[in-house]
Design a protein around this motif. Structure first.
Motif, PDB file in Angstrom:
ATOM      1  N   GLN B 128      28.047  72.276 127.930  1.00 59.78           N
ATOM      2  CA  GLN B 128      27.888  71.011 127.212  1.00 59.78           C
ATOM      3  C   GLN B 128      27.574  69.857 128.164  1.00 59.78           C
ATOM      4  O   GLN B 128      26.894  68.902 127.789  1.00 59.78           O
ATOM      5  CB  GLN B 128      29.154  70.680 126.415  1.00 59.78           C
ATOM      6  CG  GLN B 128      29.382  71.623 125.250  1.00 59.78           C
ATOM      7  CD  GLN B 128      30.669  71.305 124.508  1.00 59.78           C
ATOM      8  OE1 GLN B 128      30.899  70.184 124.089  1.00 59.78           O
ATOM      9  NE2 GLN B 128      31.528  72.296 124.357  1.00 59.78           N
ATOM     10  N   ILE B 129      28.082  69.957 129.412  1.00 56.42           N
ATOM     11  CA  ILE B 129      27.778  68.902 130.395  1.00 56.42           C
ATOM     12  C   ILE B 129      26.280  68.948 130.734  1.00 56.42           C
ATOM     13  O   ILE B 129      25.615  67.914 130.801  1.00 56.42           O
ATOM     14  CB  ILE B 129      28.628  69.096 131.664  1.00 56.42           C
ATOM     15  CG1 ILE B 129      30.113  69.172 131.312  1.00 56.42           C
ATOM     16  CG2 ILE B 129      28.315  68.013 132.701  1.00 56.42           C
ATOM     17  CD1 ILE B 129      30.867  67.902 131.331  1.00 56.42           C
ATOM     18  N   ASP B 130      25.767  70.174 130.933  1.00 53.69           N
ATOM     19  CA  ASP B 130      24.324  70.319 131.172  1.00 53.69           C
ATOM     20  C   ASP B 130      23.535  69.762 129.993  1.00 53.69           C
ATOM     21  O   ASP B 130      22.510  69.104 130.171  1.00 53.69           O
ATOM     22  CB  ASP B 130      23.955  71.797 131.365  1.00 53.69           C
ATOM     23  CG  ASP B 130      24.339  72.312 132.744  1.00 53.69           C
ATOM     24  OD1 ASP B 130      24.605  71.474 133.620  1.00 53.69           O
ATOM     25  OD2 ASP B 130      24.368  73.537 132.933  1.00 53.69           O
ATOM     26  N   ALA B 131      24.016  70.050 128.783  1.00 52.39           N
ATOM     27  CA  ALA B 131      23.314  69.564 127.592  1.00 52.39           C
ATOM     28  C   ALA B 131      23.301  68.033 127.564  1.00 52.39           C
ATOM     29  O   ALA B 131      22.285  67.424 127.238  1.00 52.39           O
ATOM     30  CB  ALA B 131      23.968  70.121 126.325  1.00 52.39           C
ATOM     31  N   LEU B 132      24.424  67.415 127.941  1.00 45.06           N
ATOM     32  CA  LEU B 132      24.458  65.944 128.009  1.00 45.06           C
ATOM     33  C   LEU B 132      23.367  65.428 128.936  1.00 45.06           C
ATOM     34  O   LEU B 132      22.645  64.486 128.604  1.00 45.06           O
ATOM     35  CB  LEU B 132      25.802  65.477 128.574  1.00 45.06           C
ATOM     36  CG  LEU B 132      26.957  65.207 127.636  1.00 45.06           C
ATOM     37  CD1 LEU B 132      28.148  64.719 128.445  1.00 45.06           C
ATOM     38  CD2 LEU B 132      26.584  64.169 126.598  1.00 45.06           C
ATOM     39  N   VAL B 133      23.275  66.068 130.116  1.00 45.00           N
ATOM     40  CA  VAL B 133      22.272  65.626 131.093  1.00 45.00           C
ATOM     41  C   VAL B 133      20.870  65.740 130.502  1.00 45.00           C
ATOM     42  O   VAL B 133      20.074  64.803 130.601  1.00 45.00           O
ATOM     43  CB  VAL B 133      22.392  66.447 132.393  1.00 45.00           C
ATOM     44  CG1 VAL B 133      21.257  66.101 133.347  1.00 45.00           C
ATOM     45  CG2 VAL B 133      23.727  66.175 133.059  1.00 45.00           C
ATOM     46  N   THR B 134      20.582  66.862 129.851  1.00 44.75           N
ATOM     47  CA  THR B 134      19.226  67.021 129.301  1.00 44.75           C
ATOM     48  C   THR B 134      18.972  66.028 128.175  1.00 44.75           C
ATOM     49  O   THR B 134      17.826  65.750 127.852  1.00 44.75           O
ATOM     50  CB  THR B 134      18.955  68.437 128.766  1.00 44.75           C
ATOM     51  OG1 THR B 134      19.829  68.685 127.671  1.00 44.75           O
ATOM     52  CG2 THR B 134      19.169  69.487 129.820  1.00 44.75           C
ATOM     53  N   LEU B 135      20.023  65.505 127.572  1.00 51.99           N
ATOM     54  CA  LEU B 135      19.839  64.488 126.540  1.00 51.99           C
ATOM     55  C   LEU B 135      19.918  63.084 127.149  1.00 51.99           C
ATOM     56  O   LEU B 135      20.250  62.109 126.466  1.00 51.99           O
ATOM     57  CB  LEU B 135      20.873  64.668 125.428  1.00 51.99           C
ATOM     58  CG  LEU B 135      20.679  65.969 124.628  1.00 51.99           C
ATOM     59  CD1 LEU B 135      21.911  66.302 123.806  1.00 51.99           C
ATOM     60  CD2 LEU B 135      19.469  65.879 123.723  1.00 51.99           C
ATOM     61  N   SER B 136      19.625  62.998 128.440  1.00 54.72           N
ATOM     62  CA  SER B 136      19.569  61.716 129.169  1.00 54.72           C
ATOM     63  C   SER B 136      20.859  60.909 129.085  1.00 54.72           C
ATOM     64  O   SER B 136      20.827  59.686 129.022  1.00 54.72           O
ATOM     65  CB  SER B 136      18.406  60.838 128.677  1.00 54.72           C
ATOM     66  OG  SER B 136      17.210  61.545 128.680  1.00 54.72           O
ATOM     67  N   THR B 137      22.001  61.584 129.049  1.00 55.59           N
ATOM     68  CA  THR B 137      23.281  60.878 129.007  1.00 55.59           C
ATOM     69  C   THR B 137      24.074  61.281 130.244  1.00 55.59           C
ATOM     70  O   THR B 137      24.279  62.468 130.478  1.00 55.59           O
ATOM     71  CB  THR B 137      24.048  61.244 127.736  1.00 55.59           C
ATOM     72  OG1 THR B 137      23.230  60.919 126.623  1.00 55.59           O
ATOM     73  CG2 THR B 137      25.358  60.501 127.639  1.00 55.59           C
ATOM     74  N   HIS B 138      24.476  60.269 131.025  1.00 54.69           N
ATOM     75  CA  HIS B 138      25.169  60.600 132.269  1.00 54.69           C
ATOM     76  C   HIS B 138      26.614  61.013 131.979  1.00 54.69           C
ATOM     77  O   HIS B 138      27.357  60.246 131.375  1.00 54.69           O
ATOM     78  CB  HIS B 138      25.149  59.397 133.209  1.00 54.69           C
ATOM     79  CG  HIS B 138      25.334  59.802 134.634  1.00 54.69           C
ATOM     80  ND1 HIS B 138      26.491  60.383 135.085  1.00 54.69           N
ATOM     81  CD2 HIS B 138      24.502  59.754 135.694  1.00 54.69           C
ATOM     82  CE1 HIS B 138      26.370  60.660 136.367  1.00 54.69           C
ATOM     83  NE2 HIS B 138      25.167  60.294 136.758  1.00 54.69           N
TER      84      HIS B 138
END
Ligand SMILES: Nc1ncnc2c1ncn2[C@@H]1O[C@H](COP(=O)(O)OP(=O)(O)OP(=O)(O)O)[C@@H](O)[C@H]1O
Ligand SMILES: [Mg+2]
Lengths: 248, 259
Positions: B128-138
């Protein structure tokens, strides 16, 4: 166009990618096949910068992916993770609309919800799942929510990591058609990992086979059956006997 | 021989120092992200509710029983030199300066550091952390900053509530079991207690809250793979937060009161 040149990645002693070269032409659908654990997911994560290659360069439209504005770069991508990776503290529609309500031109909540419900419909989910939490869905439903999230903001490049694993044959058909439609209608560059040969034939313009950290074979899907490569033939026919060892 | 012994001692010491260095860098990174937009208000309010409001019962109960026990101890200790009358004053000062913040901080560490570490650790292992990154959210802005800020603001309030409940616990024991007059007890408490007795405890609470959320986030973000990794992260978050709270308490007490 995405270009990978001489990409290496090792985790400790486990050399997963060993100098991989690959070109994914713009607006085409590339399918990556290869044995379990050969590094297909790692390959996608290297392009997105989630995993840093030890060596080699990756470019998108000629620009090095490690340089420049990361937010702008990532805004061009959508990614379906192998495990779904849904945010379990958020409702289904909030997952799907996650990018829509943020970023440079944020939508308001009602708009985002509407778009999310439309995307859910495209992956074969009814509007009533929108208000559930991911944990309340079956595995295949979660996968499809992940798919809806990947396509929601209509990115230019979409990566699908095993989009049809865990789906029934009819739903797999729906998803294959959807991926094909997205590429044809919206001109998206798609990169799909799958183990399902029916999907490969339904989705792919081009196929690349990953083996031993390198691209073993790549070419148009129409040439796949006639290709002489014994590794490729063993893989697509699912034979236990052949050059690929069955214990890896 | 001596070299081997030194290496035995040196290696864990170096490991602890390196770990401490990484935590300091993580803290600086958190502050940097706190000061640059965007700020996720929704995550912040949710954390405030989770860390502040839902910790009230456990902090309140801890303080209540501690205040009561403290009154009994001081009474019996004080009776050795006929100083039973100081019970209200010592309970008040003990709760406000030391036991309120320290026990409150430790209870919050047990409750909050563990749950933050488990939540973020699970997000890490399920990509989910990787998914956050791909959704441009730090992830630092979306996960760490709201939790750390919420804990830093909420724990002083918890400490203030704990202080009052602890002093009430002492008062209840005082008037029911130790024969104090209720009005005298309360008057002794309020007359004696100075602003800085309470204020120093609140400052400690803010520092402890910061430590708790920071260690929870740090352990979660650096969680190993699988359920075992999350388990280890949870455990180390609670242990590290508790030890750091006690160490920080010593340092702060020295700073505030040693002159
Ligand atoms: N974060 C990581 N840390 C250590 N090793 C990793 C990490 N991610 C992947 N690996 C290793 O890299 C190798 C390739 O993993 P990857 O997930 O890319 O496989 P895959 O080709 O996607 O397989 P599958 O088809 O089963 O999904 C595996 O041996 C895996 O153990
Ligand atoms: Mg994979």
């Amino acid at each position: 166009m995405i270009t990978l040149t001489d990409v290496h990645k090792a985790f400790g002693n486990n050399h997963v990618l060993r100098g991989l070269d690959l070109v994914i032409p713009k607006g085409e659908s590339m399918v990556i096949i290869g044995g379990s654990g050969t590094g297909k997911s790692v390959l996608l994560k290297c392009i997105l910068g989630l995993v840093h290659p030890d060596q080699g360069t990756i470019t998108l439209e000629g620009q090095d992916v490690t340089r420049g504005d990361r937010d702008a770069f990532l805004a061009r991508f959508g990614m379906l993770f192998q495990g779904g990776a849904l945010f379990d503290s958020l409702r289904v529609w909030e997952n799907v609309g996650f990018r829509l309500v943020r970023g440079s031109k944020p939508m308001n909540k009602d708009q985002a919800r509407e778009v999310a419900i439309e995307k859910l419909r495209r992956v074969g989910l009814k509007p009533n799942v929108a208000d559930l939490y991911p944990a309340e869905l079956s595995g295949g439903m979660q996968k499809r929510v992940g798919l809806a999230r990947a396509i929601a903001a209509e990115p230019e490049v979409i990566f699908f990591d095993e989009p049809t694993t865990g789906l029934d044959p009819i739903m797999s058909g729906v998803i294959n058609t959807l991926i094909r439609e997205i590429v044809l209608e919206m001109g998206v560059t798609a990169m799909t990992i799958t183990h399902d040969m029916t999907s490969v034939r339904a989705i792919a313009d081009r196929v690349a086979m990953l083996h031993d950290g390198l691209i073993r074979w790549t070419g148009p899907v129409a040439d796949m059956d006639a290709a002489p490569d014994p590794y490729l033939q063993q893989f697509i026919h699912g034979r236990a006997e052949g050059p690929i060892e069955s214990v890896r | 021989m001596i070299g081997a012994v030194l290496a035995r001692i040196g290696r864990p010491v170096l490991a602890v120092l390196a770990g401490f260095g990484r935590v300091v860098l993580f803290a600086l990174d958190t502050l940097r992200h706190l000061l640059t937009p965007p700020f996720y208000w929704r995550e912040f309010w949710a954390s405030l509710l989770q860390i502040g409001w839902f910790s009230l019962p456990v902090v309140g109960l801890t303080a209540f029983f501690t205040g009561g026990a403290l009154a009994l101890q001081i009474y019996s200790g004080g009776s050795r030199f006929s100083a039973e009358a100081v019970v209200p004053q010592i309970v008040a000062i003990g709760m406000a300066r030391e036991l309120g913040p320290v026990l409150g901080g430790l209870m919050v560490a047990a409750r909050v550091a563990s749950s933050i570490a488990a939540e973020i650790g699970t997000m890490k292992v399920t990509e989910q952390i990787d998914a956050l990154v791909t959704l441009s959210t730090h992830p630092m802005k979306y996960l760490t900053v709201p939790r750390v800020l919420a804990a830093t603001l909420a724990v002083p309030v918890l400490v203030a509530v704990g202080d009052s409940i602890g002093i009430s616990g002492g008062w209840l024991v005082g008037i029911t079991k130790l024969g104090f007059n209720s009005a005298t007890y309360l008057k002794n408490t309020t007359d004696f207690l100075e602003f800085w007795d309470v204020g120093s405890g609140l400052v400690k609470g803010a520092v402890f809250g910061f430590i708790v959320a920071l260690m929870g986030c740090y352990a979660g973000m650096n969680s190993g793979r699988g359920a075992q990794g999350v388990g280890a992260a949870t455990k180390s978050a609670v242990v590290a937060a508790s030890v750091l709270i006690l160490a920080a308490n010593y340092v702060l007490t020295g700073l505030f009161f040693s002159s």
